[in-house]
Design an enzyme around this catalytic site. Sequence first.
Site, PDB file in Angstrom:
ATOM      1  N   ALA A 187      16.618 -14.957 -22.958  1.00 20.73           N
ATOM      2  CA  ALA A 187      17.715 -14.059 -22.589  1.00 20.73           C
ATOM      3  C   ALA A 187      17.238 -12.668 -22.207  1.00 20.73           C
ATOM      4  O   ALA A 187      18.036 -11.831 -21.801  1.00 20.73           O
ATOM      5  CB  ALA A 187      18.713 -13.977 -23.737  1.00 20.73           C
ATOM      6  N   ARG A 212      10.435  -6.117 -15.624  1.00 23.84           N
ATOM      7  CA  ARG A 212       9.187  -5.856 -14.894  1.00 23.84           C
ATOM      8  C   ARG A 212       8.986  -6.783 -13.694  1.00 23.84           C
ATOM      9  O   ARG A 212       8.123  -6.541 -12.853  1.00 23.84           O
ATOM     10  CB  ARG A 212       7.990  -5.956 -15.856  1.00 23.84           C
ATOM     11  CG  ARG A 212       7.841  -4.702 -16.711  1.00 23.84           C
ATOM     12  CD  ARG A 212       6.841  -4.896 -17.818  1.00 23.84           C
ATOM     13  NE  ARG A 212       7.411  -5.684 -18.911  1.00 23.84           N
ATOM     14  CZ  ARG A 212       6.715  -6.057 -19.993  1.00 23.84           C
ATOM     15  NH1 ARG A 212       5.442  -5.736 -20.101  1.00 23.84           N
ATOM     16  NH2 ARG A 212       7.304  -6.756 -20.949  1.00 23.84           N
ATOM     17  N   THR A 249      14.700 -10.336 -30.495  1.00 23.07           N
ATOM     18  CA  THR A 249      14.360 -11.765 -30.602  1.00 23.07           C
ATOM     19  C   THR A 249      15.013 -12.434 -31.824  1.00 23.07           C
ATOM     20  O   THR A 249      15.391 -13.605 -31.761  1.00 23.07           O
ATOM     21  CB  THR A 249      12.833 -11.952 -30.672  1.00 23.07           C
ATOM     22  OG1 THR A 249      12.295 -11.045 -31.655  1.00 23.07           O
ATOM     23  CG2 THR A 249      12.168 -11.666 -29.348  1.00 23.07           C
ATOM     24  N   ARG A 287      11.683 -35.511   9.313  1.00 23.91           N
ATOM     25  CA  ARG A 287      12.789 -34.910   8.569  1.00 23.91           C
ATOM     26  C   ARG A 287      13.494 -35.976   7.727  1.00 23.91           C
ATOM     27  O   ARG A 287      13.230 -37.169   7.862  1.00 23.91           O
ATOM     28  CB  ARG A 287      13.730 -34.212   9.552  1.00 23.91           C
ATOM     29  CG  ARG A 287      13.044 -32.985  10.180  1.00 23.91           C
ATOM     30  CD  ARG A 287      13.865 -32.415  11.310  1.00 23.91           C
ATOM     31  NE  ARG A 287      15.231 -32.176  10.891  1.00 23.91           N
ATOM     32  CZ  ARG A 287      16.289 -32.185  11.720  1.00 23.91           C
ATOM     33  NH1 ARG A 287      16.117 -32.436  13.007  1.00 23.91           N
ATOM     34  NH2 ARG A 287      17.484 -31.969  11.253  1.00 23.91           N
ATOM     35  N   LYS A 305      14.368 -37.882  12.532  1.00 26.49           N
ATOM     36  CA  LYS A 305      15.377 -37.604  11.504  1.00 26.49           C
ATOM     37  C   LYS A 305      16.274 -38.820  11.395  1.00 26.49           C
ATOM     38  O   LYS A 305      16.708 -39.341  12.423  1.00 26.49           O
ATOM     39  CB  LYS A 305      16.199 -36.375  11.906  1.00 26.49           C
ATOM     40  CG  LYS A 305      17.065 -35.857  10.802  1.00 26.49           C
ATOM     41  CD  LYS A 305      18.393 -35.334  11.320  1.00 26.49           C
ATOM     42  CE  LYS A 305      19.262 -36.493  11.816  1.00 26.49           C
ATOM     43  NZ  LYS A 305      20.550 -36.097  12.378  1.00 26.49           N
ATOM     44  N   ALA A 349      10.354 -44.832  33.538  1.00 27.17           N
ATOM     45  CA  ALA A 349      10.120 -43.422  33.215  1.00 27.17           C
ATOM     46  C   ALA A 349      11.166 -42.542  33.886  1.00 27.17           C
ATOM     47  O   ALA A 349      11.618 -42.818  34.991  1.00 27.17           O
ATOM     48  CB  ALA A 349       8.723 -43.023  33.665  1.00 27.17           C
TER      49      ALA A 349
HETATM   50  C1  UD1 Z   1       7.367 -10.716 -28.844  1.00 29.91           C
HETATM   51  C2  UD1 Z   1       7.055 -10.597 -30.322  1.00 29.91           C
HETATM   52  C3  UD1 Z   1       5.587 -10.213 -30.470  1.00 29.91           C
HETATM   53  C4  UD1 Z   1       4.703 -11.218 -29.764  1.00 29.91           C
HETATM   54  C5  UD1 Z   1       5.111 -11.378 -28.311  1.00 29.91           C
HETATM   55  C6  UD1 Z   1       4.370 -12.525 -27.695  1.00 29.91           C
HETATM   56  C7  UD1 Z   1       9.106  -9.829 -31.411  1.00 29.91           C
HETATM   57  C8  UD1 Z   1       9.816  -8.690 -31.998  1.00 29.91           C
HETATM   58  N1  UD1 Z   1       7.898  -9.604 -30.904  1.00 29.91           N
HETATM   59  O1  UD1 Z   1       7.212  -9.430 -28.289  1.00 29.91           O
HETATM   60  O2  UD1 Z   1       5.249 -10.168 -31.857  1.00 29.91           O
HETATM   61  O3  UD1 Z   1       3.346 -10.806 -29.838  1.00 29.91           O
HETATM   62  O4  UD1 Z   1       6.512 -11.674 -28.221  1.00 29.91           O
HETATM   63  O5  UD1 Z   1       4.630 -12.641 -26.318  1.00 29.91           O
HETATM   64  O6  UD1 Z   1       9.613 -10.934 -31.433  1.00 29.91           O
HETATM   65  N2  UD1 Z   1      14.388 -12.338 -25.831  1.00 29.91           N
HETATM   66  C9  UD1 Z   1      15.690 -12.728 -25.922  1.00 29.91           C
HETATM   67  N3  UD1 Z   1      16.620 -11.842 -26.359  1.00 29.91           N
HETATM   68  C10 UD1 Z   1      16.286 -10.584 -26.755  1.00 29.91           C
HETATM   69  C11 UD1 Z   1      14.942 -10.199 -26.673  1.00 29.91           C
HETATM   70  C12 UD1 Z   1      14.003 -11.090 -26.206  1.00 29.91           C
HETATM   71  O7  UD1 Z   1      16.045 -13.844 -25.569  1.00 29.91           O
HETATM   72  O8  UD1 Z   1      17.194  -9.862 -27.177  1.00 29.91           O
HETATM   73  C13 UD1 Z   1      13.386 -13.309 -25.358  1.00 29.91           C
HETATM   74  C14 UD1 Z   1      12.691 -12.890 -24.081  1.00 29.91           C
HETATM   75  O9  UD1 Z   1      13.369 -13.387 -22.952  1.00 29.91           O
HETATM   76  C15 UD1 Z   1      11.319 -13.532 -24.230  1.00 29.91           C
HETATM   77  C16 UD1 Z   1      11.100 -13.571 -25.733  1.00 29.91           C
HETATM   78  O10 UD1 Z   1      12.369 -13.432 -26.316  1.00 29.91           O
HETATM   79  O11 UD1 Z   1      11.323 -14.852 -23.751  1.00 29.91           O
HETATM   80  C17 UD1 Z   1      10.170 -12.477 -26.191  1.00 29.91           C
HETATM   81  O12 UD1 Z   1      10.769 -11.237 -25.935  1.00 29.91           O
HETATM   82  P1  UD1 Z   1       9.961  -9.970 -25.434  1.00 29.91           P
HETATM   83  O13 UD1 Z   1      10.888  -8.848 -25.267  1.00 29.91           O
HETATM   84  O14 UD1 Z   1       9.112 -10.352 -24.289  1.00 29.91           O
HETATM   85  O15 UD1 Z   1       9.082  -9.712 -26.735  1.00 29.91           O
HETATM   86  P2  UD1 Z   1       7.702  -8.986 -26.805  1.00 29.91           P
HETATM   87  O16 UD1 Z   1       7.918  -7.531 -26.846  1.00 29.91           O
HETATM   88  O17 UD1 Z   1       6.778  -9.524 -25.796  1.00 29.91           O
HETATM   89 CA    CA Z   2       6.924 -10.824 -23.775  1.00 30.09          CA
END
Ligand code: UD1
Ligand code: CA
Length: 469
Positions: free
Chosen positions: A12, A17, A81, A335, A353, A425
């Site tokens: 989510a 980036r 997360t 195709r 096709k 032809a």
């Molecule tokens: C997270 C971990 C970190 C780990 C790293 C590995 C946490 C707090 N940190 O950091 O320890 O080393 O991943 O890649 O968990 N996501 C959601 N909803 C949210 C936030 C994130 O679904 O509210 C999903 C993101 O889409 C992604 C994953 O969770 O797939 C990780 O989130 P991201 O923000 O990339 O965490 P990192 O800062 O990389």
């Molecule tokens: Ca990440």
Amino acid sequence: MIKKLAAVILAAGQGTRMKSDLPKVLHAVAGKPMLSHVVQVARSLDAAPIVPVIGPAADLVRTALDCEKLTFALQAEQLGTGHALQCAESSLQGFAGDLLLLCGDVPLLRETTLVALLDHHRKSSASVAILTAQMSDPTGYGRIIRGSNGVERIVEEKDASSAERQVNEINTGIYMFRAPEAFDFLRQLDNSNAQGEYYLTDSVAAARQAGERVEALLIENAEEAMGINDRVQLAQAGEIMRQRINEAHQRGGVTLIDPTATYIEPEVTIGADTLIHPGVHLRGKTTIGSGCEIEPGVVVTDCIIGDGVHLKPGSVLSESTVGDTCAIGPMAHLRPGTVLTGHNKIGNFVETKKAVFGEKSQASHLTYIGDATLGKNVNIGCGTITCNYDGVNKYQTTIEDDVFVGSDTQFVAPVTIGRGSLIGAGSTITKDVPADALAITRAEQKNIAGWAERNRRQQQKKKPVKREK
Ligand code: UD1
Ligand code: CA
């Protein structure tokens, strides 16, 4: 007893980036959305249900993964997360067993690695098993903090002390939990940290405080845990995935002249002794037989290709079936709906096709065959066109066995050409041709003696006289 396994995939996050209108997890690695790769690895472990937690543009994600029978959970606001996993709780109502947590932006994880994590989790009776990696540069990752009794907690980069930042064992973000127990730990989380988020990583400390065991399993190949945050990493992951796919084909007996420049999607199958030149793209659910040669610049999407087929440079084939020992191209375009029964030749600048070619029928140059059925041994001369479309409807052309079509013929469909007939032809065929007949629609030729000579002289007289310098 077979133990139950469910999987939650966090997907989510905003993916800011990537600088994209497309949700990050839908960006493709080796032709498939990265989330699909993660779903596939969860499926290979027989996890059920599989619950992707999705956020922005949830509908786009649902539509893109529609065919994959998933139980989507929505995280309307990205609060971290830990909160994301909480959003999956209602989708796991009544589930008791092991809970695998994956991230939608970590598409390179292998089944064997997850099986090892699952085994470790079960054998150690741990509440949480974390997949970790040693990184020479751990910047940005959560660090694994170990004490005398094993893993104590995970600290995020932004919250870490300078001593903690020295630790280079990192959290890959992949874990095994137990459900429903994990959700009890989540309820204890708060967001008093540098990012003001509910960190899933804090549930490790919560488990320890509850007197539970936490284990860490070091991944052998840190590359697998690579998370994708921007398009540079997207390309790097694509390269690694491509290398894996290509190596598997090479070990299966396929020659790739330059594997770094060969683009084969994950679901493609290829028979042994097939030779593939650089710059070839094999996409979708394509099947290639054995002993084929595929030359530079060929793009094949969702096709079934038989044995001993030669695809010459620059040919493009989609949703078509090509029988054994056909030769296609250079620069041919097959195709959707093209079916070549076998031993067919389709030459340069030929487009087909919805066209069925019986055995040994051929169109060698500069031709369009659409909405047509050809019998066996039909020879289509250079520059032949089926006029299948009147601007409103499409019509069929049927050409029976052993017909010889002279060059520069147009078939104005609907029309049927009887077996064994010959088309002169330059003919425009608007009526059916009976078997074994000659059909010819050319105007009769007239020769005017001396005309060209006389014309030349007249033109000469009209020319202005050049002045001498
Ligand atoms: C997270 C971990 C970190 C780990 C790293 C590995 C946490 C707090 N940190 O950091 O320890 O080393 O991943 O890649 O968990 N996501 C959601 N909803 C949210 C936030 C994130 O679904 O509210 C999903 C993101 O889409 C992604 C994953 O969770 O797939 C990780 O989130 P991201 O923000 O990339 O965490 P990192 O800062 O990389
Ligand atoms: Ca990440």
